[in-house]
Design a protein around this motif. Structure first.
Motif, PDB file in Angstrom:
ATOM      1  N   PHE A  98       0.853  -1.170   0.000  1.00  0.00           N
ATOM      2  CA  PHE A  98       0.000   0.000   0.000  1.00  0.00           C
ATOM      3  C   PHE A  98       0.896   1.229   0.000  1.00  0.00           C
ATOM      4  N   ARG A  99       0.306   2.368  -0.282  1.00  0.00           N
ATOM      5  CA  ARG A  99       1.058   3.617  -0.204  1.00  0.00           C
ATOM      6  C   ARG A  99       0.164   4.716   0.346  1.00  0.00           C
ATOM      7  N   GLN A 100       0.807   5.722   0.897  1.00  0.00           N
ATOM      8  CA  GLN A 100       0.047   6.809   1.512  1.00  0.00           C
ATOM      9  C   GLN A 100       0.819   8.115   1.399  1.00  0.00           C
ATOM     10  N   VAL A 101       0.085   9.160   1.053  1.00  0.00           N
ATOM     11  CA  VAL A 101       0.639  10.508   1.068  1.00  0.00           C
ATOM     12  C   VAL A 101      -0.078  11.277   2.160  1.00  0.00           C
ATOM     13  N   PRO A 102       0.559  12.293   2.719  1.00  0.00           N
ATOM     14  CA  PRO A 102      -0.060  13.045   3.821  1.00  0.00           C
ATOM     15  C   PRO A 102      -1.429  13.596   3.425  1.00  0.00           C
ATOM     16  N   GLY A 103      -2.384  13.408   4.313  1.00  0.00           N
ATOM     17  CA  GLY A 103      -3.715  13.932   4.090  1.00  0.00           C
ATOM     18  C   GLY A 103      -4.622  13.056   3.264  1.00  0.00           C
ATOM     19  N   LYS A 104      -4.103  11.918   2.810  1.00  0.00           N
ATOM     20  CA  LYS A 104      -4.910  11.004   2.003  1.00  0.00           C
ATOM     21  C   LYS A 104      -4.979   9.638   2.659  1.00  0.00           C
ATOM     22  N   GLU A 105      -5.979   8.861   2.254  1.00  0.00           N
ATOM     23  CA  GLU A 105      -6.109   7.499   2.770  1.00  0.00           C
ATOM     24  C   GLU A 105      -5.030   6.595   2.192  1.00  0.00           C
ATOM     25  N   ARG A 106      -4.753   5.541   2.936  1.00  0.00           N
ATOM     26  CA  ARG A 106      -3.801   4.551   2.444  1.00  0.00           C
ATOM     27  C   ARG A 106      -4.389   3.874   1.211  1.00  0.00           C
ATOM     28  N   GLU A 107      -3.569   3.752   0.185  1.00  0.00           N
ATOM     29  CA  GLU A 107      -4.037   3.304  -1.119  1.00  0.00           C
ATOM     30  C   GLU A 107      -3.419   1.955  -1.481  1.00  0.00           C
ATOM     31  N   LYS A 159       6.489   7.732 -11.810  1.00  0.00           N
ATOM     32  CA  LYS A 159       5.904   9.040 -12.066  1.00  0.00           C
ATOM     33  C   LYS A 159       5.898   9.854 -10.769  1.00  0.00           C
ATOM     34  N   PRO A 160       5.880  11.155 -10.857  1.00  0.00           N
ATOM     35  CA  PRO A 160       5.814  11.971  -9.624  1.00  0.00           C
ATOM     36  C   PRO A 160       4.632  11.599  -8.742  1.00  0.00           C
ATOM     37  N   GLU A 161       3.536  11.188  -9.339  1.00  0.00           N
ATOM     38  CA  GLU A 161       2.354  10.812  -8.537  1.00  0.00           C
ATOM     39  C   GLU A 161       2.529   9.490  -7.800  1.00  0.00           C
ATOM     40  N   ASP A 162       3.642   8.797  -8.033  1.00  0.00           N
ATOM     41  CA  ASP A 162       3.956   7.599  -7.257  1.00  0.00           C
ATOM     42  C   ASP A 162       4.629   7.942  -5.935  1.00  0.00           C
ATOM     43  N   THR A 163       4.957   9.204  -5.741  1.00  0.00           N
ATOM     44  CA  THR A 163       5.579   9.641  -4.493  1.00  0.00           C
ATOM     45  C   THR A 163       4.661   9.358  -3.313  1.00  0.00           C
ATOM     46  N   ALA A 164       5.186   8.640  -2.325  1.00  0.00           N
ATOM     47  CA  ALA A 164       4.394   8.246  -1.158  1.00  0.00           C
ATOM     48  C   ALA A 164       5.285   7.458  -0.206  1.00  0.00           C
ATOM     49  N   VAL A 165       4.747   7.183   0.966  1.00  0.00           N
ATOM     50  CA  VAL A 165       5.333   6.178   1.849  1.00  0.00           C
ATOM     51  C   VAL A 165       4.707   4.843   1.477  1.00  0.00           C
ATOM     52  N   TYR A 166       5.530   3.872   1.218  1.00  0.00           N
ATOM     53  CA  TYR A 166       5.068   2.550   0.808  1.00  0.00           C
ATOM     54  C   TYR A 166       5.149   1.581   1.982  1.00  0.00           C
ATOM     55  N   TYR A 167       4.044   0.861   2.188  1.00  0.00           N
ATOM     56  CA  TYR A 167       3.930  -0.067   3.299  1.00  0.00           C
ATOM     57  C   TYR A 167       3.719  -1.490   2.790  1.00  0.00           C
ATOM     58  N   CYS A 168       4.370  -2.404   3.454  1.00  0.00           N
ATOM     59  CA  CYS A 168       4.177  -3.826   3.242  1.00  0.00           C
ATOM     60  C   CYS A 168       3.161  -4.305   4.287  1.00  0.00           C
ATOM     61  N   ALA A 169       2.293  -5.233   3.904  1.00  0.00           N
ATOM     62  CA  ALA A 169       1.285  -5.726   4.828  1.00  0.00           C
ATOM     63  C   ALA A 169       1.045  -7.214   4.618  1.00  0.00           C
ATOM     64  N   ALA A 170       0.642  -7.883   5.698  1.00  0.00           N
ATOM     65  CA  ALA A 170       0.387  -9.324   5.665  1.00  0.00           C
ATOM     66  C   ALA A 170      -1.041  -9.613   6.101  1.00  0.00           C
TER      67      ALA A 170
END
Length: 124
Positions: free
Chosen positions: A37-46, A87-98
């Motif tokens: 998943f990924r998340q940018v400030p102010g948005k839901e985790r995607e 792409k610039p819109e891929d900028t985010a914090v990326y999270y691994c999840a199980a």
């Protein structure tokens, strides 16, 4: 408990590539479906991508399909996310999840364990 540690984030120019890794420890890794998943400030985790317990099936968000590839190596307790044509819109914090029970889910609520995240910045 499953502990997840991501690595591989960084700064890259648009059009470039990065490879994110997530190493799991704790319970049997092959019992868990995995997701990114990924998340940018102010948005839901995607949702970005997911892979079945065995690795036989994968799922992707439309925004990354054809550019990102998820894979896993159960012998090494590792899941990878190879990201190409960034792409610039891929900028985010990326999270691994199980997830113990849901394979291929795009809902973050279906995942039981999360890593601390790794920052990806794509400059234009």
């Amino acid at each position: 408990q499953v502990q997840l540690v991501e690595s591989g984030g960084g700064l890259v120019q648009a059009g470039g590539s990065l490879r994110l890794s997530c190493v799991a420890s704790g319970r049997t890794f092959s019992n868990y479906a995995m997701g990114w998943f990924r998340q940018v400030p102010g948005k839901e985790r995607e949702f970005v991508a997911a892979i079945r317990w065995s690795g036989g099936s994968t799922w992707y968000a439309d925004s990354v399909k054809g550019r990102f590839t998820i894979s896993r190596d159960n012998a090494k307790n590792t899941v990878l996310l190879v990201m190409n044509i960034l792409k610039p819109e891929d900028t985010a914090v990326y999270y691994c999840a199980a997830s113990r029970y849901y394979s291929g889910s795009s809902s973050h609520g279906d995942y039981d364990y999360w890593g601390q995240g790794t920052q990806v910045i794509v400059s234009s």
